[in-house]
Motif scaffolding. Structure first.
Motif, PDB file in Angstrom:
ATOM      1  N   ILE A   1     -20.138   0.913  36.800  1.00 46.68           N
ATOM      2  CA  ILE A   1     -19.816  -0.361  36.173  1.00 46.68           C
ATOM      3  C   ILE A   1     -20.352  -0.357  34.746  1.00 46.68           C
ATOM      4  O   ILE A   1     -21.554  -0.206  34.529  1.00 46.68           O
ATOM      5  CB  ILE A   1     -20.420  -1.537  36.965  1.00 46.68           C
ATOM      6  CG1 ILE A   1     -19.894  -1.528  38.406  1.00 46.68           C
ATOM      7  CG2 ILE A   1     -20.099  -2.871  36.299  1.00 46.68           C
ATOM      8  CD1 ILE A   1     -20.494  -2.607  39.279  1.00 46.68           C
ATOM      9  N   THR A   2     -19.465  -0.503  33.796  1.00 42.27           N
ATOM     10  CA  THR A   2     -19.876  -0.587  32.393  1.00 42.27           C
ATOM     11  C   THR A   2     -20.005  -2.050  31.999  1.00 42.27           C
ATOM     12  O   THR A   2     -19.327  -2.922  32.541  1.00 42.27           O
ATOM     13  CB  THR A   2     -18.853   0.104  31.484  1.00 42.27           C
ATOM     14  OG1 THR A   2     -17.555  -0.463  31.713  1.00 42.27           O
ATOM     15  CG2 THR A   2     -18.810   1.596  31.776  1.00 42.27           C
ATOM     16  N   GLY A   3     -20.878  -2.333  31.053  1.00 41.86           N
ATOM     17  CA  GLY A   3     -21.106  -3.699  30.627  1.00 41.86           C
ATOM     18  C   GLY A   3     -19.931  -4.275  29.873  1.00 41.86           C
ATOM     19  O   GLY A   3     -19.083  -3.548  29.338  1.00 41.86           O
TER      20      GLY A   3
ATOM     21  N   ASP B   1     -12.586  -8.817  35.690  1.00 44.72           N
ATOM     22  CA  ASP B   1     -11.949  -7.556  36.069  1.00 44.72           C
ATOM     23  C   ASP B   1     -12.032  -7.412  37.580  1.00 44.72           C
ATOM     24  O   ASP B   1     -13.091  -7.641  38.174  1.00 44.72           O
ATOM     25  CB  ASP B   1     -12.651  -6.361  35.418  1.00 44.72           C
ATOM     26  CG  ASP B   1     -12.145  -6.093  34.002  1.00 44.72           C
ATOM     27  OD1 ASP B   1     -11.135  -6.698  33.611  1.00 44.72           O
ATOM     28  OD2 ASP B   1     -12.781  -5.297  33.288  1.00 44.72           O
ATOM     29  N   VAL B   2     -10.928  -7.039  38.201  1.00 47.13           N
ATOM     30  CA  VAL B   2     -10.887  -6.748  39.636  1.00 47.13           C
ATOM     31  C   VAL B   2     -10.462  -5.291  39.775  1.00 47.13           C
ATOM     32  O   VAL B   2      -9.324  -4.930  39.464  1.00 47.13           O
ATOM     33  CB  VAL B   2      -9.909  -7.679  40.387  1.00 47.13           C
ATOM     34  CG1 VAL B   2      -9.873  -7.309  41.871  1.00 47.13           C
ATOM     35  CG2 VAL B   2     -10.315  -9.141  40.210  1.00 47.13           C
TER      36      VAL B   2
ATOM     37  N   TRP C   1     -16.920  -7.871  22.584  1.00 46.57           N
ATOM     38  CA  TRP C   1     -16.363  -7.549  23.895  1.00 46.57           C
ATOM     39  C   TRP C   1     -15.852  -6.118  23.920  1.00 46.57           C
ATOM     40  O   TRP C   1     -15.242  -5.643  22.958  1.00 46.57           O
ATOM     41  CB  TRP C   1     -15.223  -8.499  24.232  1.00 46.57           C
ATOM     42  CG  TRP C   1     -15.625  -9.918  24.450  1.00 46.57           C
ATOM     43  CD1 TRP C   1     -15.348 -10.977  23.636  1.00 46.57           C
ATOM     44  CD2 TRP C   1     -16.374 -10.456  25.549  1.00 46.57           C
ATOM     45  NE1 TRP C   1     -15.888 -12.133  24.155  1.00 46.57           N
ATOM     46  CE2 TRP C   1     -16.511 -11.840  25.325  1.00 46.57           C
ATOM     47  CE3 TRP C   1     -16.942  -9.890  26.683  1.00 46.57           C
ATOM     48  CZ2 TRP C   1     -17.197 -12.680  26.211  1.00 46.57           C
ATOM     49  CZ3 TRP C   1     -17.631 -10.726  27.573  1.00 46.57           C
ATOM     50  CH2 TRP C   1     -17.746 -12.095  27.333  1.00 46.57           C
ATOM     51  N   ARG C   2     -16.100  -5.448  25.028  1.00 49.21           N
ATOM     52  CA  ARG C   2     -15.567  -4.105  25.214  1.00 49.21           C
ATOM     53  C   ARG C   2     -14.053  -4.164  25.336  1.00 49.21           C
ATOM     54  O   ARG C   2     -13.500  -5.058  25.976  1.00 49.21           O
ATOM     55  CB  ARG C   2     -16.190  -3.476  26.466  1.00 49.21           C
ATOM     56  CG  ARG C   2     -15.680  -2.084  26.796  1.00 49.21           C
ATOM     57  CD  ARG C   2     -16.562  -1.419  27.846  1.00 49.21           C
ATOM     58  NE  ARG C   2     -16.839  -2.291  28.972  1.00 49.21           N
ATOM     59  CZ  ARG C   2     -16.015  -2.486  30.000  1.00 49.21           C
ATOM     60  NH1 ARG C   2     -14.845  -1.859  30.022  1.00 49.21           N
ATOM     61  NH2 ARG C   2     -16.355  -3.278  30.984  1.00 49.21           N
ATOM     62  N   ALA C   3     -13.382  -3.226  24.703  1.00 54.75           N
ATOM     63  CA  ALA C   3     -11.916  -3.214  24.683  1.00 54.75           C
ATOM     64  C   ALA C   3     -11.366  -3.154  26.109  1.00 54.75           C
ATOM     65  O   ALA C   3     -11.765  -2.316  26.914  1.00 54.75           O
ATOM     66  CB  ALA C   3     -11.414  -2.016  23.874  1.00 54.75           C
ATOM     67  N   GLY C   4     -10.457  -4.069  26.407  1.00 54.97           N
ATOM     68  CA  GLY C   4      -9.813  -4.096  27.718  1.00 54.97           C
ATOM     69  C   GLY C   4     -10.545  -4.886  28.772  1.00 54.97           C
ATOM     70  O   GLY C   4      -9.983  -5.126  29.858  1.00 54.97           O
ATOM     71  N   PHE C   5     -11.777  -5.304  28.497  1.00 57.40           N
ATOM     72  CA  PHE C   5     -12.504  -6.045  29.533  1.00 57.40           C
ATOM     73  C   PHE C   5     -11.867  -7.417  29.734  1.00 57.40           C
ATOM     74  O   PHE C   5     -11.534  -8.116  28.790  1.00 57.40           O
ATOM     75  CB  PHE C   5     -13.964  -6.218  29.128  1.00 57.40           C
ATOM     76  CG  PHE C   5     -14.766  -7.006  30.143  1.00 57.40           C
ATOM     77  CD1 PHE C   5     -15.179  -6.412  31.316  1.00 57.40           C
ATOM     78  CD2 PHE C   5     -15.070  -8.337  29.919  1.00 57.40           C
ATOM     79  CE1 PHE C   5     -15.895  -7.124  32.251  1.00 57.40           C
ATOM     80  CE2 PHE C   5     -15.789  -9.057  30.842  1.00 57.40           C
ATOM     81  CZ  PHE C   5     -16.206  -8.453  32.019  1.00 57.40           C
TER      82      PHE C   5
END
Length: 205
Positions: free
Chosen positions: A135-137, A123-124, A146-150
């Motif tokens: 910042i979320t893990g 992610d940028v 995996w977190r959605a969208g990461f």
């Protein structure tokens, strides 16, 4: 035609009788005093946990090495965003997906890693000055995946702007019982290694 039963060889019954009488005279304690094969039994009992511990140690060391590789790769590639070289090399009309794909190509270029570099999620994020950095893990604690969208966000950084580059990748975890820092990622029981860098881009314009 009925088959006759096979008789034991001559003397077998006599030998068995002598062995039985010897056991009865000496008592069952004779088996407790017999130490033949003790080393093999002890080795079998000790070798399994010992080999599991060695495997967990090697896996942990490999995880530290992979984490260091990822941190160096992300730091070196993010430097091109810091100086504006990456933004300046993008053609006009480049979409966010295309820019993120190019960043991942640079991230994996001419690098020897212990994980598939193409599996790295990046992610940028470009943040305004009046917004805090949160910042979320990469892993959703509710699902363990995996977190959605990461790994799919690219916000075009401008000059003199705060930028956060976050990356993570899953590596196999074979000794998850001895290594609590593992997650049930979508590709199986895995250990997640991650890194993040935050900086303000240079006023390159």
């Amino acid at each position: 035609m009925e088959t006759l039963p096979t008789l034991p060889p001559p003397g077998t019954i006599a030998r068995r009788g002598r062995l039985l009488r010897a056991v009865l005279r000496r008592g069952p304690g004779c088996f407790r005093r017999d130490e033949g094969g003790v080393a093999a039994v002890e080795f079998a009992l000790i070798s399994i946990p010992f080999l599991a511990l060695v495997g967990a140690i090697l896996e942990t060391a490999l995880g530290f090495f992979a984490s260091q590789n990822l941190e160096i790769a992300v730091s070196n590639t993010a430097r091109q965003i810091y100086t504006g070289q990456f933004q300046g090399g993008l053609a006009a009309g480049t979409s966010a997906e295309q820019a993120l794909a190019k960043f991942k190509i640079l991230l994996c270029k001419d690098r020897v890693t212990v994980f598939p570099c193409s599996d790295v999620k990046v992610d940028v994020l470009a943040l305004p000055d009046n917004r805090g950095i949160a910042i979320t893990g990469p892993i959703d604690p509710a699902t363990g995946d995996w977190r959605a969208g990461f790994g799919s966000r690219y916000q075009a950084p401008e000059d003199n702007q705060i930028v956060v580059v976050q990356a993570a990748v899953a590596i196999p975890a074979f000794f998850s019982l001895l290594n609590p820092s593992t997650y049930k990622a979508s590709q199986g029981r895995s250990r997640i290694i991650q890194t993040a860098v935050a900086f303000r881009t240079e006023p390159y314009k």
